[in-house]
Design a protein around this motif. Structure first.
Motif, PDB file in Angstrom:
ATOM      1  N   TYR A  24       0.810  -1.248   0.104  1.00  0.00           N
ATOM      2  CA  TYR A  24      -0.123   0.021   0.052  1.00  0.00           C
ATOM      3  C   TYR A  24       0.831   1.300   0.048  1.00  0.00           C
ATOM      4  O   TYR A  24       1.932   1.238   0.451  1.00  0.00           O
ATOM      5  N   TRP A  25       0.203   2.442  -0.497  1.00  0.00           N
ATOM      6  CA  TRP A  25       1.062   3.600  -0.596  1.00  0.00           C
ATOM      7  C   TRP A  25       0.247   4.644  -0.196  1.00  0.00           C
ATOM      8  O   TRP A  25      -0.757   4.388  -0.345  1.00  0.00           O
ATOM      9  N   GLU A  26       1.023   5.622   0.383  1.00  0.00           N
ATOM     10  CA  GLU A  26       0.191   7.017   1.026  1.00  0.00           C
ATOM     11  C   GLU A  26       0.689   8.226   0.352  1.00  0.00           C
ATOM     12  O   GLU A  26       1.914   8.088   0.617  1.00  0.00           O
ATOM     13  N   VAL A  42      -4.064  10.418   1.153  1.00  0.00           N
ATOM     14  CA  VAL A  42      -4.831   9.136   0.675  1.00  0.00           C
ATOM     15  C   VAL A  42      -4.017   8.044   0.677  1.00  0.00           C
ATOM     16  O   VAL A  42      -2.852   8.053   0.639  1.00  0.00           O
ATOM     17  N   ARG A  43      -4.679   6.850   0.816  1.00  0.00           N
ATOM     18  CA  ARG A  43      -4.098   5.572   0.604  1.00  0.00           C
ATOM     19  C   ARG A  43      -4.546   4.732  -0.415  1.00  0.00           C
ATOM     20  O   ARG A  43      -5.679   4.639  -0.660  1.00  0.00           O
ATOM     21  N   ILE A  44      -3.768   4.048  -1.260  1.00  0.00           N
ATOM     22  CA  ILE A  44      -3.946   3.186  -2.253  1.00  0.00           C
ATOM     23  C   ILE A  44      -3.425   1.746  -1.976  1.00  0.00           C
ATOM     24  O   ILE A  44      -2.413   1.812  -1.462  1.00  0.00           O
ATOM     25  N   HIS A  60      -8.947   1.894  -7.697  1.00  0.00           N
ATOM     26  CA  HIS A  60      -8.332   1.833  -6.578  1.00  0.00           C
ATOM     27  C   HIS A  60      -8.410   2.719  -5.437  1.00  0.00           C
ATOM     28  O   HIS A  60      -8.329   2.841  -4.163  1.00  0.00           O
ATOM     29  N   LEU A  61      -8.627   4.114  -6.142  1.00  0.00           N
ATOM     30  CA  LEU A  61      -8.777   5.146  -5.295  1.00  0.00           C
ATOM     31  C   LEU A  61      -9.866   6.073  -5.566  1.00  0.00           C
ATOM     32  O   LEU A  61      -9.879   6.336  -6.720  1.00  0.00           O
ATOM     33  N   ASN A 116       4.193   5.751   5.766  1.00  0.00           N
ATOM     34  CA  ASN A 116       3.181   4.985   6.021  1.00  0.00           C
ATOM     35  C   ASN A 116       2.874   4.094   4.946  1.00  0.00           C
ATOM     36  O   ASN A 116       1.742   3.873   4.326  1.00  0.00           O
ATOM     37  N   CYS A 117       3.946   3.579   4.047  1.00  0.00           N
ATOM     38  CA  CYS A 117       3.967   2.894   2.861  1.00  0.00           C
ATOM     39  C   CYS A 117       4.600   1.565   3.258  1.00  0.00           C
ATOM     40  O   CYS A 117       5.182   1.102   4.136  1.00  0.00           O
ATOM     41  N   GLY A 118       4.057   0.444   2.519  1.00  0.00           N
ATOM     42  CA  GLY A 118       4.844  -0.918   2.593  1.00  0.00           C
ATOM     43  C   GLY A 118       3.726  -2.111   2.531  1.00  0.00           C
ATOM     44  O   GLY A 118       2.805  -1.848   1.677  1.00  0.00           O
TER      45      GLY A 118
END
Length: 163
Positions: A24-26, A42-44, A60-61, A116-118
């Motif tokens: 996920y990526w923010e 935002v988060r995808i 996805h978003l 906040n990604c990973g």
């Protein structure tokens, strides 16, 4: 189309930076209709599709701009293979690598929040695979107990490039 690119300047006892399947990526976004940057990230997520209101499609978003109240969307059009994607090898340090592509309608990605990604993992020089909990200011340092050595990924940078 927007591409997310990452660059690592320094590896210490690490052979590769790898993103796992459930990635996920923010990031922050800008509404291209009214030029308002949304105050919250935002988060995808790779496997999560959301219906687009008033449409038969999904993305996805899906994001509703608070400035102009328009609904915008982004679709993750390049995903990893089933074993995860090798983002960066030690031989490629200092070079930009494409990680994913976003097809955006009405929004533009601005800045990645890598903290906040990973999730990410690191393949160490001793062939261990270590989970990376989080990057702090683009850096990750840890100790590989199995091989009794310090490991680190330093100066991770990101950018979005229009394609």
């Amino acid at each position: 189309l927007f591409y997310l690119e990452l660059k690592v300047d320094e590896f210490d006892n690490v052979e590769a930076l790898i993103a796992s399947l459930a990635k996920y990526w923010e990031f922050s976004v800008l509404c291209t209709h009214c030029q308002t940057e949304h105050p919250k990230n935002v988060r995808i997520e790779a496997g999560e599709l959301v219906p687009i209101p008033g449409s038969r499609g999904e993305a996805h978003l899906v994001f509703k701009c608070k400035g102009c109240e328009r609904t915008t969307s982004a679709e993750w059009v390049e995903a990893s293979n089933k074993k995860g994607i090798r983002i960066h090898d030690v031989e490629q340090s200092g070079t930009w690598r494409r990680v994913m592509a976003l097809e955006c309608r009405g929004l533009e990605p601005v800045k990645l929040n890598i903290a906040n990604c990973g999730p990410f993992s690191a393949k160490t020089s001793g062939d261990s695979v270590m989970e990376i909990e989080a990057f702090e200011d683009g850096d990750w340092t840890e100790f590989d107990d199995e091989h009794d050595v310090s490991v680190s990924i330093l100066k991770l940078e990101s950018r979005f490039v229009r394609g």
